[in-house]
Scaffold this motif. Structure first.
Motif, mmCIF file in Angstrom:
data_model
loop_
_atom_site.group_PDB
_atom_site.id
_atom_site.type_symbol
_atom_site.label_atom_id
_atom_site.label_comp_id
_atom_site.label_asym_id
_atom_site.label_seq_id
_atom_site.Cartn_x
_atom_site.Cartn_y
_atom_site.Cartn_z
ATOM 1 N N SER A 136 0.834 -1.191 0.000
ATOM 2 C CA SER A 136 0.000 0.000 0.000
ATOM 3 C C SER A 136 0.872 1.245 0.000
ATOM 4 N N GLN A 137 0.273 2.332 -0.406
ATOM 5 C CA GLN A 137 1.010 3.591 -0.452
ATOM 6 C C GLN A 137 1.380 4.061 0.948
ATOM 7 N N VAL A 138 0.520 3.812 1.916
ATOM 8 C CA VAL A 138 0.804 4.208 3.289
ATOM 9 C C VAL A 138 2.068 3.520 3.793
ATOM 10 N N ALA A 139 2.196 2.222 3.501
ATOM 11 C CA ALA A 139 3.384 1.489 3.919
ATOM 12 C C ALA A 139 4.630 2.021 3.223
ATOM 13 N N MET A 140 4.511 2.350 1.939
ATOM 14 C CA MET A 140 5.656 2.884 1.205
ATOM 15 C C MET A 140 6.105 4.222 1.786
ATOM 16 N N LEU A 141 5.151 5.105 2.122
ATOM 17 C CA LEU A 141 5.492 6.389 2.719
ATOM 18 C C LEU A 141 6.140 6.200 4.080
ATOM 19 N N ALA A 142 5.706 5.184 4.812
ATOM 20 C CA ALA A 142 6.313 4.896 6.112
ATOM 21 C C ALA A 142 7.769 4.473 5.941
ATOM 22 N N HIS A 143 8.060 3.679 4.883
ATOM 23 C CA HIS A 143 9.437 3.268 4.615
ATOM 24 C C HIS A 143 10.297 4.471 4.229
ATOM 25 N N ILE A 144 9.734 5.364 3.440
ATOM 26 C CA ILE A 144 10.481 6.561 3.031
ATOM 27 C C ILE A 144 10.790 7.428 4.243
ATOM 28 N N ALA A 145 9.798 7.603 5.124
ATOM 29 C CA ALA A 145 10.008 8.395 6.335
ATOM 30 C C ALA A 145 11.078 7.765 7.220
ATOM 31 N N GLU A 146 11.083 6.450 7.304
ATOM 32 C CA GLU A 146 12.092 5.744 8.097
ATOM 33 C C GLU A 146 13.485 5.937 7.502
ATOM 34 N N PHE A 147 13.589 5.837 6.167
ATOM 35 C CA PHE A 147 14.875 6.049 5.491
ATOM 36 C C PHE A 147 15.380 7.476 5.713
ATOM 37 N N LEU A 148 14.451 8.448 5.659
ATOM 38 C CA LEU A 148 14.826 9.843 5.865
ATOM 39 C C LEU A 148 15.309 10.075 7.289
ATOM 40 N N THR A 149 14.622 9.502 8.264
ATOM 41 C CA THR A 149 14.939 9.751 9.665
ATOM 42 C C THR A 149 16.235 9.087 10.100
ATOM 43 N N TYR A 150 16.411 7.814 9.712
ATOM 44 C CA TYR A 150 17.526 7.043 10.250
ATOM 45 C C TYR A 150 18.743 6.952 9.327
ATOM 46 N N THR A 151 18.617 7.452 8.090
ATOM 47 C CA THR A 151 19.750 7.365 7.169
ATOM 48 C C THR A 151 20.157 8.742 6.650
ATOM 49 N N LEU A 152 19.241 9.427 5.990
ATOM 50 C CA LEU A 152 19.594 10.692 5.363
ATOM 51 C C LEU A 152 19.782 11.826 6.359
ATOM 52 N N ARG A 153 18.981 11.837 7.433
ATOM 53 C CA ARG A 153 18.970 12.991 8.329
ATOM 54 C C ARG A 153 20.350 13.324 8.868
ATOM 55 N N PHE A 154 21.121 12.312 9.267
ATOM 56 C CA PHE A 154 22.454 12.546 9.825
ATOM 57 C C PHE A 154 23.346 13.267 8.821
ATOM 58 N N TRP A 155 23.339 12.803 7.573
ATOM 59 C CA TRP A 155 24.205 13.407 6.564
ATOM 60 C C TRP A 155 23.728 14.798 6.178
ATOM 61 N N LEU A 156 22.423 14.979 6.098
ATOM 62 C CA LEU A 156 21.898 16.296 5.738
ATOM 63 C C LEU A 156 22.253 17.340 6.792
ATOM 64 N N GLU A 157 22.154 16.982 8.056
ATOM 65 C CA GLU A 157 22.495 17.928 9.115
ATOM 66 C C GLU A 157 23.980 18.282 9.075
ATOM 67 N N ASN A 158 24.838 17.309 8.771
ATOM 68 C CA ASN A 158 26.271 17.601 8.660
ATOM 69 C C ASN A 158 26.566 18.529 7.495
ATOM 70 N N ILE A 159 25.880 18.299 6.372
ATOM 71 C CA ILE A 159 26.082 19.174 5.215
ATOM 72 C C ILE A 159 25.587 20.583 5.513
ATOM 73 N N GLU A 160 24.448 20.696 6.219
ATOM 74 C CA GLU A 160 23.941 22.016 6.612
ATOM 75 C C GLU A 160 24.959 22.771 7.466
ATOM 76 N N GLN A 161 25.575 22.064 8.395
ATOM 77 C CA GLN A 161 26.587 22.694 9.238
ATOM 78 C C GLN A 161 27.822 23.085 8.436
ATOM 79 N N GLU A 162 28.196 22.257 7.472
ATOM 80 C CA GLU A 162 29.356 22.573 6.638
ATOM 81 C C GLU A 162 29.098 23.822 5.807
ATOM 82 N N ILE A 163 27.894 23.938 5.271
ATOM 83 C CA ILE A 163 27.551 25.115 4.464
ATOM 84 C C ILE A 163 27.620 26.372 5.319
ATOM 85 N N GLY A 164 27.051 26.286 6.528
ATOM 86 C CA GLY A 164 27.070 27.452 7.404
ATOM 87 C C GLY A 164 28.465 27.825 7.859
#
Length: 282
Positions: A136-164
């Motif tokens: 279902s689409q709900v399950a797919m969105l849940a997987h995307i949110a999980e990937f964003l929270t536990y994988t991408l978020r760490f790297w994005l925050e580091n890049i934000e700090q590097e830019i600043g």
């Protein structure tokens, strides 16, 4: 042992292992506030910006972003030592151990971190294609949110700090800061977005320009007005609402009562017709 987080940050022309001075201040349990403490220590011991430390802005989610200090491990050791406390000794030994470990591990630059983010995203996409478990689409969105929270978020925050820290000057950091807009990763299908936007507009917690911005559309004049639906009016307020709009309330036609019909009462329309017939005969 992980007393204080260590991050790789560009200072000068190369990435350097750094510690957040605010976290060090909290660990050392210094009596005075952080801003006064770090300012006095920099002046007292002659630490130099962009050599011993760099500053950057961090968005705490409440009000104006805070000014943070990323200090080299050498500066962190000296700050710890001059406190002349057991906490200071413990922090100094910790930073010495971190330096030893850093020599045994590769240091990643901003470019390599960005490349790694892309590679992780591609691997995750392949994983979803090869293992299409969510039906279902709900399950797919849940997987995307999980990937964003536990994988991408760490790297994005580091890049934000590097830019600043690396791309903005001290004056620019008082006004600007970098932040990734990840909402696009969680966008559902058109019907779901339309329902979400309709609820936001009708209940007045977003305006039309807010919605257009999320859809990458330009704003238009008058689109910043917040609106709510007005058709949900209590019954006892209908007349007042019509009066305010200059309208009229027409009473419903009177229904014939069953008791009148049982007594043979003639409807008003038929009585009027009967009178007209009699006058015609005369």
């Amino acid at each position: 042992m992980n007393l204080i987080a260590i991050h790789s940050r560009p200072i000068g022309d190369q990435p350097i292992q750094t510690a957040n001075a605010r976290e060090l201040h909290a660990f050392l349990e210094v009596g005075k506030d952080f801003s006064s403490w770090i300012t006095n220590r920099i002046e007292q011991f002659g630490f130099i910006a962009n050599i011993d430390y760099v500053t950057f802005h961090q968005n705490g989610g409440k009000g104006r972003p805070t000014i943070e200090y990323a200090v080299t491990l050498d500066m962190a050791k000296e700050l710890s030592m001059v406190e002349r406390t057991e906490k200071g000794k413990e922090a100094r030994r910790y930073f010495i151990e971190c330096e030893k470990r850093a020599k045994e591990q590769p240091v990643y630059s901003v470019a390599s971190a960005s490349k790694l983010v892309g590679e992780l995203a591609i691997l995750e996409c392949y994983k979803r294609l090869l293992n299409p478990s969510p039906s279902s689409q709900v399950a797919m969105l849940a997987h995307i949110a999980e990937f964003l929270t536990y994988t991408l978020r760490f790297w994005l925050e580091n890049i934000e700090q590097e830019i600043g820290g690396a791309l903005l000057t001290a004056l620019e950091r008082d006004k600007f800061y970098a932040e990734f807009n990840v909402e696009g990763l969680l966008r559902a299908d058109s019907a779901a977005r339309a329902q979400y936007y309709t609820s936001a507009l009708q209940n007045g917690w977003q305006n039309r320009n807010d919605v257009r911005k999320k859809e990458n559309l330009p704003p238009f004049q008058g689109g910043d007005v917040f609106t709510v639906q007005s058709n949900m009016i209590p019954l006892d307020q209908l007349g007042k609402a019509a009066a305010r709009r200059g309208g009229e309330i027409h009473p419903l036609p009177r229904l014939e009562r069953d008791s009148d019909n049982r007594r043979g009462a003639q409807p008003a329309s038929e009585a009027a017709a009967g009178r007209m017939d009699l006058s015609a005969v005369r």
